[in-house]
Write a protein that holds these residues in place. Sequence first.
Motif, PDB file in Angstrom:
ATOM      1  N   THR A   1       0.855  -1.178   0.000  1.00 48.89           N
ATOM      2  CA  THR A   1       0.000   0.000   0.000  1.00 48.89           C
ATOM      3  C   THR A   1       0.894   1.232   0.000  1.00 48.89           C
ATOM      4  O   THR A   1       2.070   1.140  -0.361  1.00 48.89           O
ATOM      5  CB  THR A   1      -0.958  -0.031   1.220  1.00 48.89           C
ATOM      6  OG1 THR A   1      -1.854   1.081   1.149  1.00 48.89           O
ATOM      7  CG2 THR A   1      -0.199   0.005   2.534  1.00 48.89           C
ATOM      8  N   THR A   2       0.357   2.396   0.365  1.00 50.75           N
ATOM      9  CA  THR A   2       1.151   3.622   0.371  1.00 50.75           C
ATOM     10  C   THR A   2       1.533   4.019   1.788  1.00 50.75           C
ATOM     11  O   THR A   2       0.936   3.562   2.757  1.00 50.75           O
ATOM     12  CB  THR A   2       0.386   4.779  -0.297  1.00 50.75           C
ATOM     13  OG1 THR A   2      -0.809   5.014   0.436  1.00 50.75           O
ATOM     14  CG2 THR A   2       0.040   4.443  -1.725  1.00 50.75           C
TER      15      THR A   2
ATOM     16  N   HIS B   1       4.532   8.178  -1.330  1.00 50.79           N
ATOM     17  CA  HIS B   1       3.368   8.950  -1.764  1.00 50.79           C
ATOM     18  C   HIS B   1       3.760  10.412  -1.886  1.00 50.79           C
ATOM     19  O   HIS B   1       4.031  11.080  -0.895  1.00 50.79           O
ATOM     20  CB  HIS B   1       2.217   8.797  -0.775  1.00 50.79           C
ATOM     21  CG  HIS B   1       1.014   9.615  -1.132  1.00 50.79           C
ATOM     22  ND1 HIS B   1       0.459   9.575  -2.393  1.00 50.79           N
ATOM     23  CD2 HIS B   1       0.272  10.496  -0.415  1.00 50.79           C
ATOM     24  CE1 HIS B   1      -0.583  10.391  -2.435  1.00 50.79           C
ATOM     25  NE2 HIS B   1      -0.708  10.971  -1.239  1.00 50.79           N
TER      26      HIS B   1
ATOM     27  N   TYR C   1      -1.594   9.228  -5.946  1.00 50.33           N
ATOM     28  CA  TYR C   1      -1.857   7.831  -5.607  1.00 50.33           C
ATOM     29  C   TYR C   1      -1.634   6.925  -6.810  1.00 50.33           C
ATOM     30  O   TYR C   1      -1.291   5.751  -6.664  1.00 50.33           O
ATOM     31  CB  TYR C   1      -3.284   7.672  -5.086  1.00 50.33           C
ATOM     32  CG  TYR C   1      -3.421   8.017  -3.624  1.00 50.33           C
ATOM     33  CD1 TYR C   1      -2.664   7.363  -2.661  1.00 50.33           C
ATOM     34  CD2 TYR C   1      -4.318   8.983  -3.199  1.00 50.33           C
ATOM     35  CE1 TYR C   1      -2.780   7.676  -1.320  1.00 50.33           C
ATOM     36  CE2 TYR C   1      -4.449   9.307  -1.855  1.00 50.33           C
ATOM     37  CZ  TYR C   1      -3.676   8.646  -0.924  1.00 50.33           C
ATOM     38  OH  TYR C   1      -3.792   8.960   0.415  1.00 50.33           O
TER      39      TYR C   1
ATOM     40  N   SER D   1       1.873   6.014  -6.740  1.00 51.85           N
ATOM     41  CA  SER D   1       2.084   5.069  -5.637  1.00 51.85           C
ATOM     42  C   SER D   1       1.574   3.681  -6.007  1.00 51.85           C
ATOM     43  O   SER D   1       2.194   2.663  -5.681  1.00 51.85           O
ATOM     44  CB  SER D   1       1.359   5.564  -4.380  1.00 51.85           C
ATOM     45  OG  SER D   1       1.844   6.818  -3.969  1.00 51.85           O
ATOM     46  N   ASP D   2       0.432   3.619  -6.705  1.00 57.89           N
ATOM     47  CA  ASP D   2      -0.120   2.323  -7.109  1.00 57.89           C
ATOM     48  C   ASP D   2       0.807   1.592  -8.078  1.00 57.89           C
ATOM     49  O   ASP D   2       0.967   0.363  -8.009  1.00 57.89           O
ATOM     50  CB  ASP D   2      -1.500   2.514  -7.742  1.00 57.89           C
ATOM     51  CG  ASP D   2      -2.576   2.864  -6.713  1.00 57.89           C
ATOM     52  OD1 ASP D   2      -2.318   2.670  -5.510  1.00 57.89           O
ATOM     53  OD2 ASP D   2      -3.665   3.322  -7.119  1.00 57.89           O
TER      54      ASP D   2
ATOM     55  N   LYS E   1      -5.208   2.648  -4.572  1.00 61.05           N
ATOM     56  CA  LYS E   1      -5.926   3.781  -3.990  1.00 61.05           C
ATOM     57  C   LYS E   1      -6.352   4.867  -4.971  1.00 61.05           C
ATOM     58  O   LYS E   1      -7.050   5.819  -4.598  1.00 61.05           O
ATOM     59  CB  LYS E   1      -5.060   4.418  -2.895  1.00 61.05           C
ATOM     60  CG  LYS E   1      -4.527   3.423  -1.865  1.00 61.05           C
ATOM     61  CD  LYS E   1      -3.760   4.084  -0.758  1.00 61.05           C
ATOM     62  CE  LYS E   1      -4.685   4.711   0.257  1.00 61.05           C
ATOM     63  NZ  LYS E   1      -5.475   3.713   1.004  1.00 61.05           N
ATOM     64  N   SER E   2      -5.955   4.774  -6.228  1.00 57.66           N
ATOM     65  CA  SER E   2      -6.206   5.863  -7.186  1.00 57.66           C
ATOM     66  C   SER E   2      -7.668   6.296  -7.302  1.00 57.66           C
ATOM     67  O   SER E   2      -7.951   7.495  -7.342  1.00 57.66           O
ATOM     68  CB  SER E   2      -5.679   5.478  -8.572  1.00 57.66           C
ATOM     69  OG  SER E   2      -4.289   5.298  -8.546  1.00 57.66           O
TER      70      SER E   2
ATOM     71  N   THR F   1      -1.090   5.230   4.522  1.00 60.47           N
ATOM     72  CA  THR F   1      -2.242   4.383   4.828  1.00 60.47           C
ATOM     73  C   THR F   1      -2.185   3.912   6.272  1.00 60.47           C
ATOM     74  O   THR F   1      -1.230   3.262   6.696  1.00 60.47           O
ATOM     75  CB  THR F   1      -2.286   3.153   3.901  1.00 60.47           C
ATOM     76  OG1 THR F   1      -2.403   3.588   2.550  1.00 60.47           O
ATOM     77  CG2 THR F   1      -3.472   2.264   4.250  1.00 60.47           C
TER      78      THR F   1
END
Length: 594
Positions: free
Chosen positions: A338-339, A360, A364, A367-368, A393-394, A342
């Motif tokens: 994840t980022t 991040h 996002y 990050s993804d 999370k985008s 989170t």
Amino acid sequence: MVERQKQIGRDRVSRLVSWGHWFAFINGLLAIIVGYRYLDTIGLPESFIGWGYLVISTIGHFSFLAFMVYLVLIFPITLILPYSKILRGYAAIVATLSLCLLLYDTVIYDDYGLHLSPFVFDLAWADLNALLRGTSYIITPIAILAIELTLANFLWKRIEKIRKLNIGNKVVAVVGACFVASHLVHIWGDAADVTEITHFDDAYPLSYPATAKSLMESYGIEGIQNKKNKTPPKVSLEYPLAAMQCTADKQPNILLIAVDSLRADLIDPATMPFLAAYAKQNMNFTQHLSGGNQFNSGMFSLLYGLQGSYSNAVDLHFESPVITQELVKQGYQLGLFTTQDTSAMPQAIFNDFKRIDAEHANSYAKSDLQSVENLQQWTQTTSSPWFSLLNLKSPESYDTPIGFLGIKTVQSASKLKPAEKVLFNQYRQSLHFIDQQIEKVVASLSEETLVVITGINGKIFTSNSNEASVNLSPASVHVPMIIHWPNEDSGKQINYRTTHNGLVPAIMTQTLGCTNPASDYSSDQSLMQPRDKTWVYVGDHRIFAIYQESEITVIDRHGKYRIYDDEYSKRLKKKLSAPELVEVMREGRRLYIH
């Protein structure tokens, strides 16, 4: 003569006011005795700090409640009808009703975990026979009235002696100090995350302790990040209800792809072509609901398998999900992708994972991309078996990478406002980007990998976070649940209603070989069989919705409720459907130790 009569009248009123203050104070002490039943429900503290806070908050809170009852219901009558016999009888009746109401609230809190409110009162009224057992509900009010009348007369006969002691100001000072100190201590306890203090936040009715976490943390007080070093509180939750009995024949690798804000109605060939095709080729649960409309509530239901009312249980800040505990026992390597920013509640939810965060930097989408790369590197270098959770999370922020070539805009199936139309199509661009990332991940996996793709929550098209947080419509919680289960029927479209709570029992029974009934560790049964409940709990302990077959009931933390049709488009003017809601409340207390 007239002046003399006025003076006598003023003296009488003064004496009645003095009597009323002492009557209220002693009723505050009686309320403390009745309120002890709340502590039977939530448990007593185990530290000096906990006991100290409990004592001052209890004295301050119930004394304040008693004084407010006096100020609103008795003091005005003192001025209108300054006759002792009338006032004593009236005050005794008011005090009796107040204590009976408090006693009734303790019964409801023990059974439902909620205090009296419009919603709870309607619910409890329908369940009255189960709540009030025997004849105590007749005898108790009579006994309390007798005590109140005796107390009222006793104080009236001795009020002059009490006034001469000149201790009223001291009592007021002590009670006032307790009230103020309890709020100051709670401000510190909330900022420093002292569970022995915050554990009692919802214990007493009409209790709203002061909080100032951001202010206190700015002065360097230890915050939530250091919670892992704190001593766990007294156990109040039996989770699971019995020791897990699990023996797996095979140990497939398991990938759970959980996407923030992924709506089920936009898994179509134009927006997400890969996922739409993947859904047709594998198990597709078409009527699936998340456990909430926010990241925390959705992730909680996905990993703990419990309804959101348990999400504030202090025990779960120290108890990781049963499924991840069992995976560790069976030798699985657990990875979370994840980022950096989170965080999730309860705080132990990711404790069993090796966390590999993507940076991040205001994107996002970027990050993804890194999370996908991190996952692929990890799976290539990690020995089997493994369980990985990929959180993308985008879509939550409508994000796509710079230079991303999107898809054509389309007309929404539902009527949208101009600003919502823009967000709708930008959201589709983000989903198209996520679809490509999911395809990239799935293509690199073995056919023997168990793959679960779902949304943590749904999405409404608004830039107002407050509006999104209270919206519990199907758009906010209807998410896809697509599973590639090796050696299971492919292309199976499942049209009965399922929930996030059912994923844990499905994996525990069919993959990890657990023989415990799902009720030992979950609020639902396996996804693989139709639910035996006619309702679904969606949300957390502050605001939640009960999804039934033809209506949706939304309840907030103050007990106010609204009932909508099954599409959330029309508010219905009707009363609660009590039997199902009683089941909901009982499920929310089932795992607590009584």
